[in-house]
Design a protein around this motif. Structure first.
Motif, PDB file in Angstrom:
ATOM      1  N   THR A 138       0.834  -1.210   0.000  1.00 54.81           N
ATOM      2  CA  THR A 138       0.000   0.000   0.000  1.00 54.81           C
ATOM      3  C   THR A 138       0.864   1.252   0.000  1.00 54.81           C
ATOM      4  N   LYS A 139       1.992   1.203   0.646  1.00 54.63           N
ATOM      5  CA  LYS A 139       2.908   2.341   0.695  1.00 54.63           C
ATOM      6  C   LYS A 139       3.347   2.746  -0.716  1.00 54.63           C
ATOM      7  N   HIS A 140       3.513   1.778  -1.598  1.00 56.20           N
ATOM      8  CA  HIS A 140       3.915   2.067  -2.975  1.00 56.20           C
ATOM      9  C   HIS A 140       2.754   2.584  -3.816  1.00 56.20           C
ATOM     10  N   MET A 141       1.531   2.255  -3.410  1.00 53.31           N
ATOM     11  CA  MET A 141       0.358   2.628  -4.200  1.00 53.31           C
ATOM     12  C   MET A 141      -0.358   3.859  -3.645  1.00 53.31           C
ATOM     13  N   LYS A 142      -0.054   4.257  -2.436  1.00 54.93           N
ATOM     14  CA  LYS A 142      -0.698   5.366  -1.710  1.00 54.93           C
ATOM     15  C   LYS A 142      -2.121   5.018  -1.288  1.00 54.93           C
ATOM     16  N   SER A 143      -2.905   4.432  -2.188  1.00 51.80           N
ATOM     17  CA  SER A 143      -4.231   3.948  -1.820  1.00 51.80           C
ATOM     18  C   SER A 143      -4.529   2.711  -2.665  1.00 51.80           C
ATOM     19  N   ILE A 144      -5.429   1.875  -2.142  1.00 47.44           N
ATOM     20  CA  ILE A 144      -5.734   0.608  -2.799  1.00 47.44           C
ATOM     21  C   ILE A 144      -7.167   0.228  -2.436  1.00 47.44           C
ATOM     22  N   SER A 145      -7.862  -0.399  -3.354  1.00 48.71           N
ATOM     23  CA  SER A 145      -9.213  -0.861  -3.027  1.00 48.71           C
ATOM     24  C   SER A 145      -9.117  -2.052  -2.084  1.00 48.71           C
ATOM     25  N   SER A 146     -10.149  -2.253  -1.297  1.00 47.95           N
ATOM     26  CA  SER A 146     -10.175  -3.393  -0.381  1.00 47.95           C
ATOM     27  C   SER A 146     -10.048  -4.707  -1.150  1.00 47.95           C
ATOM     28  N   ALA A 147     -10.697  -4.777  -2.307  1.00 49.83           N
ATOM     29  CA  ALA A 147     -10.651  -6.000  -3.117  1.00 49.83           C
ATOM     30  C   ALA A 147      -9.229  -6.312  -3.567  1.00 49.83           C
ATOM     31  N   LYS A 148      -8.469  -5.301  -3.939  1.00 50.29           N
ATOM     32  CA  LYS A 148      -7.076  -5.518  -4.335  1.00 50.29           C
ATOM     33  C   LYS A 148      -6.214  -5.869  -3.123  1.00 50.29           C
ATOM     34  N   ALA A 149      -6.478  -5.225  -1.997  1.00 52.09           N
ATOM     35  CA  ALA A 149      -5.698  -5.490  -0.789  1.00 52.09           C
ATOM     36  C   ALA A 149      -5.796  -6.958  -0.376  1.00 52.09           C
ATOM     37  N   LEU A 150      -6.936  -7.578  -0.629  1.00 48.11           N
ATOM     38  CA  LEU A 150      -7.113  -8.988  -0.274  1.00 48.11           C
ATOM     39  C   LEU A 150      -6.290  -9.921  -1.159  1.00 48.11           C
ATOM     40  N   LEU A 151      -5.743  -9.417  -2.253  1.00 45.91           N
ATOM     41  CA  LEU A 151      -4.905 -10.231  -3.144  1.00 45.91           C
ATOM     42  C   LEU A 151      -3.433 -10.212  -2.728  1.00 45.91           C
ATOM     43  N   ILE A 152      -3.059  -9.317  -1.845  1.00 51.79           N
ATOM     44  CA  ILE A 152      -1.642  -9.145  -1.490  1.00 51.79           C
ATOM     45  C   ILE A 152      -1.074 -10.374  -0.778  1.00 51.79           C
ATOM     46  N   LEU A 153      -1.708 -10.807   0.294  1.00 49.82           N
ATOM     47  CA  LEU A 153      -1.124 -11.900   1.086  1.00 49.82           C
ATOM     48  C   LEU A 153      -1.024 -13.220   0.330  1.00 49.82           C
ATOM     49  N   PRO A 154      -2.008 -13.597  -0.472  1.00 48.70           N
ATOM     50  CA  PRO A 154      -1.804 -14.837  -1.244  1.00 48.70           C
ATOM     51  C   PRO A 154      -0.597 -14.762  -2.186  1.00 48.70           C
ATOM     52  N   MET A 155      -0.197 -13.557  -2.546  1.00 48.12           N
ATOM     53  CA  MET A 155       1.008 -13.406  -3.368  1.00 48.12           C
ATOM     54  C   MET A 155       2.271 -13.450  -2.518  1.00 48.12           C
ATOM     55  N   VAL A 156       2.334 -12.592  -1.505  1.00 47.57           N
ATOM     56  CA  VAL A 156       3.588 -12.471  -0.752  1.00 47.57           C
ATOM     57  C   VAL A 156       3.818 -13.615   0.228  1.00 47.57           C
ATOM     58  N   PHE A 157       2.793 -14.390   0.524  1.00 46.30           N
ATOM     59  CA  PHE A 157       2.966 -15.536   1.413  1.00 46.30           C
ATOM     60  C   PHE A 157       3.312 -16.811   0.649  1.00 46.30           C
ATOM     61  N   GLN A 158       3.414 -16.752  -0.656  1.00 43.84           N
ATOM     62  CA  GLN A 158       3.775 -17.914  -1.460  1.00 43.84           C
ATOM     63  C   GLN A 158       5.283 -17.853  -1.678  1.00 43.84           C
ATOM     64  N   ASN A 159       6.019 -18.761  -1.041  1.00 41.42           N
ATOM     65  CA  ASN A 159       7.484 -18.695  -1.034  1.00 41.42           C
ATOM     66  C   ASN A 159       8.113 -18.701  -2.418  1.00 41.42           C
ATOM     67  N   ASP A 160       7.620 -19.553  -3.326  1.00 40.72           N
ATOM     68  CA  ASP A 160       8.206 -19.611  -4.669  1.00 40.72           C
ATOM     69  C   ASP A 160       7.978 -18.312  -5.432  1.00 40.72           C
ATOM     70  N   LEU A 161       6.800 -17.739  -5.286  1.00 47.43           N
ATOM     71  CA  LEU A 161       6.490 -16.462  -5.934  1.00 47.43           C
ATOM     72  C   LEU A 161       7.343 -15.348  -5.330  1.00 47.43           C
ATOM     73  N   LEU A 162       7.470 -15.359  -4.025  1.00 45.06           N
ATOM     74  CA  LEU A 162       8.288 -14.368  -3.325  1.00 45.06           C
ATOM     75  C   LEU A 162       9.744 -14.455  -3.792  1.00 45.06           C
ATOM     76  N   SER A 163      10.249 -15.664  -3.904  1.00 41.21           N
ATOM     77  CA  SER A 163      11.619 -15.880  -4.354  1.00 41.21           C
ATOM     78  C   SER A 163      11.808 -15.418  -5.801  1.00 41.21           C
TER      79      SER A 163
END
Length: 170
Positions: free
Chosen positions: A37-62
């Motif tokens: 969110t810091k990079h986007m300044k603002s974000i819709s709630s619907a988009k915010a719910l997509l963040i953790l499934p991305m950043v919590f996936q180790n292979d994707l994070l790597s």
């Protein structure tokens, strides 16, 4: 044996059909949501719910953490690495409670606000992250923070397209 005894003995992977995961918790979730969110300044709630499934996936994070990786869209990521997002719908729903809790914690601590239209915006100049040193915040938090600008770039697309491309079943 009670659920808590089974948990302590490591004999269950879920309770009441909810995955028990101390690794993917609300504090790490707050770091992920705040950083993107810091990079986007603002974000819709619907988009915010997509963040953790991305950043919590180790292979994707790597993958996203590599300096030579520049993914400009969800479509491009799916074309390059379809296996990284193949179970996104499952991860979305297993992390939905952690995502909502993380957003609410950041809101309660006055690091962000949730507008009546569902838009999430950061508040003030205070930084939720106490330090950006790997030794202080840990390897995983450090990795999440480092890929947050790339995740923010992926979330620039229309929310409808993101949910469609990621095959989230509503």
């Amino acid at each position: 044996m009670s659920n808590s005894e089974a948990w302590i003995n490591g004999e269950v992977s879920h309770l009441n059909n909810n995955y028990v995961n101390l690794y993917n918790n609300e504090i790490i979730g707050c770091i992920g949501i705040y950083s993107v969110t810091k990079h986007m300044k603002s974000i819709s709630s619907a988009k915010a719910l997509l963040i953790l499934p991305m950043v919590f996936q180790n292979d994707l994070l790597s993958y996203m953490g590599r300096s030579n990786v520049d993914v400009k869209s969800i479509e491009q990521l799916i074309l390059r690495k379809p296996d990284l997002l193949s179970n996104f719908n499952e991860r979305f729903y297993s992390l939905l409670q952690v995502s909502v809790n993380s957003i609410l914690i950041l809101n309660a601590l006055n690091f962000l606000t949730i507008n009546p239209d569902g838009k999430i915006e950061l508040l003030g100049e205070r930084d939720f992250i106490p330090s950006y040193e790997k030794e202080v915040i840990g390897k995983r938090a450090f990795q999440i923070i480092n890929v947050s600008y790339k995740v923010a770039k992926l979330l620039e697309d229309k929310v409808e397209n993101l949910y469609l491309q990621l095959r989230v079943k509503l």
